[in-house]
Design a protein around this motif. Structure first.
Motif, mmCIF file in Angstrom:
data_model
loop_
_atom_site.group_PDB
_atom_site.id
_atom_site.type_symbol
_atom_site.label_atom_id
_atom_site.label_comp_id
_atom_site.label_asym_id
_atom_site.label_seq_id
_atom_site.Cartn_x
_atom_site.Cartn_y
_atom_site.Cartn_z
ATOM 1 N N ALA A 94 0.826 -1.215 0.000
ATOM 2 C CA ALA A 94 0.000 0.000 0.000
ATOM 3 C C ALA A 94 0.858 1.263 0.000
ATOM 4 C CB ALA A 94 -0.955 -0.003 1.196
ATOM 5 N N GLY A 95 2.040 1.163 -0.615
ATOM 6 C CA GLY A 95 2.908 2.325 -0.737
ATOM 7 C C GLY A 95 3.681 2.695 0.513
ATOM 8 N N ASP A 96 3.606 1.885 1.568
ATOM 9 C CA ASP A 96 4.262 2.192 2.847
ATOM 10 C C ASP A 96 5.688 1.645 2.839
ATOM 11 O OD1 ASP A 96 5.083 2.537 5.453
ATOM 12 O OD2 ASP A 96 3.347 1.555 6.363
ATOM 13 N N ASP A 97 6.683 2.533 2.718
ATOM 14 C CA ASP A 97 8.074 2.068 2.633
ATOM 15 C C ASP A 97 8.648 1.648 3.978
ATOM 16 O OD1 ASP A 97 8.385 4.543 3.802
ATOM 17 O OD2 ASP A 97 9.818 5.301 2.335
ATOM 18 N N LYS A 98 7.923 1.850 5.063
ATOM 19 C CA LYS A 98 8.372 1.403 6.390
ATOM 20 C C LYS A 98 7.743 0.067 6.774
ATOM 21 C CE LYS A 98 10.734 5.175 7.206
ATOM 22 N NZ LYS A 98 12.223 5.147 7.161
ATOM 23 N N ALA A 99 6.831 -0.433 5.969
ATOM 24 C CA ALA A 99 6.111 -1.667 6.295
ATOM 25 C C ALA A 99 6.941 -2.904 5.954
ATOM 26 C CB ALA A 99 4.778 -1.697 5.558
ATOM 27 N N LYS A 100 6.418 -4.063 6.343
ATOM 28 C CA LYS A 100 7.026 -5.355 6.033
ATOM 29 C C LYS A 100 6.014 -6.239 5.320
ATOM 30 C CE LYS A 100 11.054 -4.979 8.294
ATOM 31 N NZ LYS A 100 12.375 -5.204 7.697
ATOM 32 N N ASN A 101 6.525 -7.096 4.434
ATOM 33 C CA ASN A 101 5.688 -8.063 3.746
ATOM 34 C C ASN A 101 6.039 -9.452 4.274
ATOM 35 O OD1 ASN A 101 5.113 -10.016 1.287
ATOM 36 N ND2 ASN A 101 3.823 -8.184 1.036
ATOM 37 N N PHE A 102 5.028 -10.186 4.739
ATOM 38 C CA PHE A 102 5.236 -11.490 5.376
ATOM 39 C C PHE A 102 4.728 -12.606 4.457
ATOM 40 C CE2 PHE A 102 5.600 -8.609 8.850
ATOM 41 C CZ PHE A 102 6.335 -9.233 9.844
ATOM 42 N N PRO A 103 5.607 -13.329 3.772
ATOM 43 C CA PRO A 103 5.178 -14.402 2.872
ATOM 44 C C PRO A 103 4.588 -15.610 3.594
ATOM 45 C CG PRO A 103 7.563 -14.313 2.985
ATOM 46 C CD PRO A 103 7.063 -13.102 3.704
ATOM 47 N N GLN A 104 4.935 -15.800 4.878
ATOM 48 C CA GLN A 104 4.346 -16.884 5.685
ATOM 49 C C GLN A 104 3.876 -16.291 7.015
ATOM 50 O OE1 GLN A 104 7.037 -20.239 6.079
ATOM 51 N NE2 GLN A 104 6.655 -20.930 3.998
ATOM 52 N N PRO A 105 2.757 -15.573 7.014
ATOM 53 C CA PRO A 105 2.314 -14.871 8.216
ATOM 54 C C PRO A 105 1.926 -15.780 9.368
ATOM 55 C CG PRO A 105 0.647 -14.736 6.488
ATOM 56 C CD PRO A 105 1.879 -15.306 5.851
ATOM 57 N N ASP A 106 1.722 -17.070 9.117
ATOM 58 C CA ASP A 106 1.370 -18.010 10.185
ATOM 59 C C ASP A 106 2.607 -18.659 10.807
ATOM 60 O OD1 ASP A 106 2.066 -19.466 7.952
ATOM 61 O OD2 ASP A 106 0.422 -20.909 8.113
ATOM 62 N N PHE A 107 3.789 -18.136 10.500
ATOM 63 C CA PHE A 107 5.033 -18.679 11.044
ATOM 64 C C PHE A 107 5.008 -18.651 12.570
ATOM 65 C CE2 PHE A 107 9.277 -17.853 12.779
ATOM 66 C CZ PHE A 107 9.995 -18.935 12.279
ATOM 67 N N THR A 108 5.529 -19.724 13.186
ATOM 68 C CA THR A 108 5.647 -19.816 14.641
ATOM 69 C C THR A 108 7.118 -19.720 15.036
ATOM 70 O OG1 THR A 108 3.674 -21.203 14.826
ATOM 71 C CG2 THR A 108 5.202 -21.234 16.680
ATOM 72 N N ILE A 109 7.423 -18.864 15.982
ATOM 73 C CA ILE A 109 8.792 -18.709 16.476
ATOM 74 C C ILE A 109 9.217 -19.982 17.205
ATOM 75 C CG2 ILE A 109 10.251 -17.395 18.071
ATOM 76 C CD1 ILE A 109 8.275 -15.017 17.553
ATOM 77 N N THR A 110 10.442 -20.430 16.966
ATOM 78 C CA THR A 110 10.929 -21.653 17.606
ATOM 79 C C THR A 110 12.316 -21.478 18.204
ATOM 80 O OG1 THR A 110 11.851 -22.505 15.527
ATOM 81 C CG2 THR A 110 9.608 -23.173 16.087
ATOM 82 N N ILE A 111 12.548 -22.259 19.246
ATOM 83 C CA ILE A 111 13.871 -22.410 19.863
ATOM 84 C C ILE A 111 14.408 -23.768 19.430
ATOM 85 C CG2 ILE A 111 15.120 -22.675 22.048
ATOM 86 C CD1 ILE A 111 12.919 -20.889 23.312
#
Length: 433
Positions: A94-111
């Motif tokens: 949407a033209g926001d140069d400070k934003a991020k694009n998440f190709p896998q938004p359901d990603f779970t953080i792991t250790i």
């Protein structure tokens, strides 16, 4: 793997002693594929699990064991996104140069628990997924808070993603004596307590933010200094070290605060380090870490001169009482410093007041001296410009013993084709103590 033996005399800061010789050997990591994502423009990203945002060696573990953590998941800077996806910022962000694009938004953080062998191979023997008390997976989508700047997030189709009050940008990791974890993340910024099974039990945020982040899934407490909320976007808590008994926490910001504004952040070399009593949350001392001149990071300056805000701190490890290992880097050059709190001047509490002018971030080296503020003493142990084999964007460091550390890169999940790398660095002298 071939070991690269070095006998280099390093150029040191005025306060430093002679750096030790070192040998660097690659450790063969297993493949950790995460599949492919295709953008509507036709370009496909092949992703891997990026495990190197932080690393930690628990002295109670068997030899060779290291714990690591992923960050918030695959994401692309919206500024310049067309090169990787074939579609422009207007379509995907949407033209926001400070934003991020998440190709896998359901990603779970792991250790990850990683076992490294004497043959310089490694295997992942345990993976712990972060979750809330109800079992909801914890991912990396940003939250939204009134008056507090965070990044907007979009999916592969350019659709605005919902905010997540429990979304984390995990960047640093320590394992506590009871087997639980303490994670630093950049959004809040926050210190996050995580049980051994991955359940997030408590989130410590800057005083004043606890109401905005309150929710039914995770306990949120405003125990951190309020001034931390002035972190510049995506430059929060990147460095946490804990004493072996778990009683003392050291927290170093990735960059200077935007205090009073972003201009101060961009020009400043003064980063804050806090020493905190873990049981009470009481600040035992606050110190200034002065970053190196950006032109001293030689590999990063080959094409064009780097600016001060390109320098960042990306990892910190406890070496001994009030002694720490700090990783200072840009993109290609990584410097490893031994840091000692003993000779530094604790900062006056007035510097935690946002009304103080000039702020700590606005003071020059001469002005620090005029105010009687002695920064943390830094001793250079290793400069990656003087060795062969260290990868770009080193972010994880595990100290394995007085003579040895293992470093990990942040592969950014392979978005630009980078894979996970781990290197064993063996010093001739016992400098890591």
């Amino acid at each position: 793997m071939r070991a690269i033996l070095l006998s280099t005399v390093f150029v040191l800061s005025a306060s430093a002693a002679m750096a030790a010789d070192a040998a660097v050997t690659e450790i063969q990591l297993p493949d950790m594929p995460m599949g492919q994502v295709t953008y509507p423009g036709g370009k496909t990203l092949t992703l891997n699990r990026g495990i190197g945002s932080a690393a930690f060696r628990d002295p109670k573990d068997p030899a060779g064991v290291v714990w690591t953590v992923t960050d918030r998941g695959p994401n692309l800077d919206c500024d310049g996104i067309e090169e990787l996806t074939g579609l422009g910022i207007d379509t995907l962000c949407a033209g926001d140069d400070k934003a991020k694009n998440f190709p896998q938004p359901d990603f779970t953080i792991t250790i990850q628990k990683i076992e490294t062998g004497a043959d310089n191979t490694a295997k992942v023997t345990e993976t712990i997924s972060l979750k809330t008390a109800s079992g909801k997976p914890v991912g990396g989508l940003p939250f939204s808070a009134e008056g507090f700047k965070t990044e907007a997030a979009y999916d592969v189709n350019g659709k605005l993603l919902p905010v997540d009050v429990n979304g984390f940008d995990t960047e640093t990791l320590a394992r506590l004596p009871d087997g639980s974890f303490l994670i630093g993340e950049e959004y809040g910024p926050s210190l996050v307590e995580v049980a051994a099974d991955g359940t997030v039990t408590k989130r410590h945020v800057p005083a004043g933010l606890e109401t905005a982040l309150k929710n039914d899934e995770v306990e949120v407490v405003g125990t951190l200094p309020a001034i931390m909320a002035k972190r510049y976007l995506n430059r929060g808590i990147e460095n946490v070290a804990v004493s072996p008994d778990g009683a003392t926490i050291y927290v170093l910001m990735q960059s200077p605060l935007a205090n009073p504004d972003s201009d101060a952040y961009k020009k400043s070399a003064n980063t804050r380090l806090w020493k905190i009593d873990r049981a009470s949350g009481k600040v035992l001392g606050e110190y200034v870490y002065v970053m190196d001149d950006p032109t001293s990071f030689r590999a990063d300056n080959k094409k064009e001169p780097q600016k001060q805000n390109a320098v960042r701190m990306s990892e910190m490890v406890f070496l001994g009482n009030d002694k720490l290992l700090v990783l200072e880097r840009i993109g290609k050059t990584s410097k490893f410093y031994a840091v000692d709190l003993a000779s530094a001047t604790p900062l006056d509490a007035s510097f935690d007041d946002s009304a103080t002018a000039p702020s700590l971030e606005q003071l020059s080296a001469a002005e620090l001296g005029a105010k009687g503020i002695k920064p943390l003493a830094k001793t250079l142990l290793l400069d990656s410009d003087d060795v062969e084999g260290l990868p770009k964007k080193v972010e994880g460091v595990a100290v394995m013993g007085p003579n040895e550390m293992i470093v990990f890169n942040d592969s950014d999940f392979g978005i630009e084709g980078d894979g996970n790398k781990a290197l064993r660095v063996t010093f001739k002298e016992p400098v890591l103590q």
